[in-house]
Write an enzyme that holds these catalytic residues in place. Structure first.
Site, mmCIF file in Angstrom:
data_model
loop_
_atom_site.group_PDB
_atom_site.id
_atom_site.type_symbol
_atom_site.label_atom_id
_atom_site.label_comp_id
_atom_site.label_asym_id
_atom_site.label_seq_id
_atom_site.Cartn_x
_atom_site.Cartn_y
_atom_site.Cartn_z
ATOM 1 C CD GLU A 55 49.513 -12.213 78.194
ATOM 2 O OE1 GLU A 55 50.045 -12.528 77.435
ATOM 3 O OE2 GLU A 55 49.566 -11.494 79.043
ATOM 4 C CD GLU A 110 50.734 -12.932 83.156
ATOM 5 O OE1 GLU A 110 51.795 -12.322 82.582
ATOM 6 O OE2 GLU A 110 50.170 -14.167 82.871
HETATM 7 C C1 BG6 Z 1 52.426 -12.558 79.799
HETATM 8 C C2 BG6 Z 1 52.318 -14.037 79.817
HETATM 9 O O1 BG6 Z 1 52.284 -12.201 78.292
HETATM 10 O O2 BG6 Z 1 53.880 -11.954 79.913
HETATM 11 C C3 BG6 Z 1 53.471 -14.848 80.804
HETATM 12 O O3 BG6 Z 1 51.205 -14.497 80.208
HETATM 13 C C4 BG6 Z 1 54.734 -14.109 80.117
HETATM 14 O O4 BG6 Z 1 53.242 -16.250 80.309
HETATM 15 C C5 BG6 Z 1 54.711 -12.782 80.651
HETATM 16 O O5 BG6 Z 1 55.830 -14.754 81.090
HETATM 17 C C6 BG6 Z 1 56.093 -11.879 80.520
HETATM 18 O O6 BG6 Z 1 56.707 -11.877 79.126
HETATM 19 P P1 BG6 Z 1 57.988 -12.484 78.816
HETATM 20 O O7 BG6 Z 1 58.055 -12.709 77.257
HETATM 21 O O8 BG6 Z 1 58.725 -11.370 79.013
HETATM 22 O O9 BG6 Z 1 58.152 -13.722 79.683
#
Ligand code: BG6
Length: 460
Positions: free
Chosen positions: A163, A362
């Site tokens: 990202e 993800e």
């Molecule tokens: C992604 C990241 O943007 O989202 C992760 O790669 C992150 O590292 C995930 O944990 C969820 O975002 P957040 O801010 O809700 O933890």
């Protein structure tokens, strides 16, 4: 459910990142990175212990084995390998990841390794302004090359940068605290450009040192619909998608900034400083695959002027206005609303534009999970979310898209960017809160058993 013929090679995985799970920030020779030095709200967990994976790694890999995943996506902490980001190597750091990788392989779990997931070495910020300095490009090159030399015969799947969009904008990640306003905006694009150059070196060394290796970026793909069907809103959505997602991916894959975005950036005085020799480097190497991080979709509407909405900074722009998708299903932590179909549309858009293999690295549902007295965590909303998104992936595979796998966020409850342990994504519950470390015991959530069953059924 996918047809068995399709599912045999599909990589069911699960994801994590170093600073969000490892802890042991000052142990084993590790140096500090931006995520360790950032200011954390009083009462919120920091990186010092996180999910304590550093001390629980054997038990945690047993859980991966039990889950039945074919892949585990995790990141290596740059400052465990080079405490200052460059210079002297910390062998103890390499040894730690060697143990993790060997154990995964002994269980036939494919390691999918992210080289850099937000945790920029603080020393590089102190010495060179982090990604604003060209020195950081070469520090990253050396670090990436070291990883390929150490693990290249064991790890085939690599993620160059997680990202980059977040790194451009988040001061917690890029460590640039002394710039504001237009100067900071200009810095955002300089950071983007230097990361793009650095990534090319990682591609080059991966192609040279890792036989059969695949490397590419993880894109936080922003699937953006027009807020209505007016041509002006359609154009706003196209511009937003191009600026937020395709600009970075084009740099990784095509080696240039899309013409229209270059025009806009120049007009706004935001175009990065470049050098003549960069062009050759940018065009010399390209990604082999695209990793997609997808959580929700958004809408855009036509707008010009200063965007003073309360959207995160990277969504604000002089060229359009980002608004929540009214169709999305909203909940406590999923404030932009969820949209499973948007994942399949993202897959199509990326396939259409780049024709490269894809992997979902993800996708997950944030919730304030509760550990019941009997030790269970009933997270049916997360199961619903994962099931709906996985079904969209299966459909994409059925329709002929080379989607290699699905690796949801996250394996363990981990330190969330701005909300610590209040906001949980894991299939495995970690028994700690923001201000009480408790016993860090692991509990399998209902979603763990559900995913385990999905994998078993697809392997039949
Ligand atoms: C992604 C990241 O943007 O989202 C992760 O790669 C992150 O590292 C995930 O944990 C969820 O975002 P957040 O801010 O809700 O933890």
């Amino acid at each position: 459910m996918m047809k068995n013929t399709d599912s045999k090679d599909f990589m069911f995985g699960v994801s994590s990142s170093a600073f969000q799970i490892e802890g042991a920030v000052q142990t084993g020779g590790k140096g500090l990175s931006t995520v360790d030095t950032r200011l954390v709200r009083p009462g919120m967990a920091d990186t010092s212990v996180a999910s304590d994976f550093y001390n629980h790694w054997e038990e945690d890999i047993e859980l991966l084995r039990e889950l039945g995943v074919k892949a585990y996506r995790f990141s290596i902490s740059w400052t465990r390998i080079f405490p200052d980001g460059e210079g002297e190597l910390n062998q103890e750091g390499l040894d730690f990841y060697m143990k993790v990788i060997d154990r995964l392989l002994s269980y036939k779990i494919e390691p999918v390794v992210t080289i850099y997931h937000f945790d920029l070495p603080q020393k590089l910020v102190d010495n060179y302004g982090g990604w604003l300095g060209r020195e950081t490009i070469y520090a990253y090159e050396k670090y990436a090359k070291t990883l390929f030399e150490a693990f290249g015969d064991k790890v085939k799947y690599w993620v160059s940068i997680n990202e980059a969009l977040m790194v451009m904008y988040s001061k917690d990640f890029n460590g640039i605290r002394d710039l504001e306003g237009k100067a900071y905006e200009r810095a955002n694009y300089q950071i983007m450009y230097h990361m793009a150059l650095a990534e090319k070196f990682a591609f080059k060394w991966c192609h040279e040192l890792v036989p059969g290796g695949m490397i590419g970026p993880a894109s936080p793909f922003q699937n953006i619909y027009p807020a209505s069907a007016t041509p002006a809103n359609v154009e706003a959505a196209m511009t937003a998608e191009e600026l937020l997602s395709f600009t970075l991916l084009d740099l990784s894959i095509r080696g240039s900034i899309p013409a229209r975005i270059a025009y806009l950036l120049k007009k706004q005085g935001l175009y990065p400083e470049t050098r003549e020799e960069d062009e050759q480097l940018l065009l010399s190497e390209s990604a082999d695959w695209i990793c997609i991080n997808y959580y929700f979709s958004l809408c855009a509407e036509a707008y010009s002027g200063k965007d003073d909405s309360n959207m995160p900074p990277f969504f604000r722009s002089e060229n359009y206005r980002i608004v929540p998708n009214p169709e999305g299903t909203k909940s406590e932590w999923m404030i932009f609303g969820t949209d499973p179909t948007g994942l399949r549309l993202s897959i199509y858009k990326l396939w259409q534009r780049y024709n490269l293999p894809l992997m979902i690295t993800e996708n997950g549902y944030a919730n304030s999970d509760t550990l019941e007295e009997d030790g269970y965590i009933h997270d049916e909303t997360r199961i619903g979310y994962l099931k709906e998104h996985l079904d969209q992936c299966f459909q994409a595979v059925e329709e002929g898209i080379p989607l290699l796998g699905y690796s949801p966020w996250s394996f363990l409850d981990s330190l969330s960017g701005r909300e610590g342990f209040a906001k949980r994504y894991g299939l495995v519950y970690v028994d700690r809160t923001d201000d009480d470390l408790k016993d860090m015991k692991r509990y399998k959530k209902d979603s763990f058993y559900w995913y385990q069953q999905v994998i078993t059924d697809c392997n039949k």
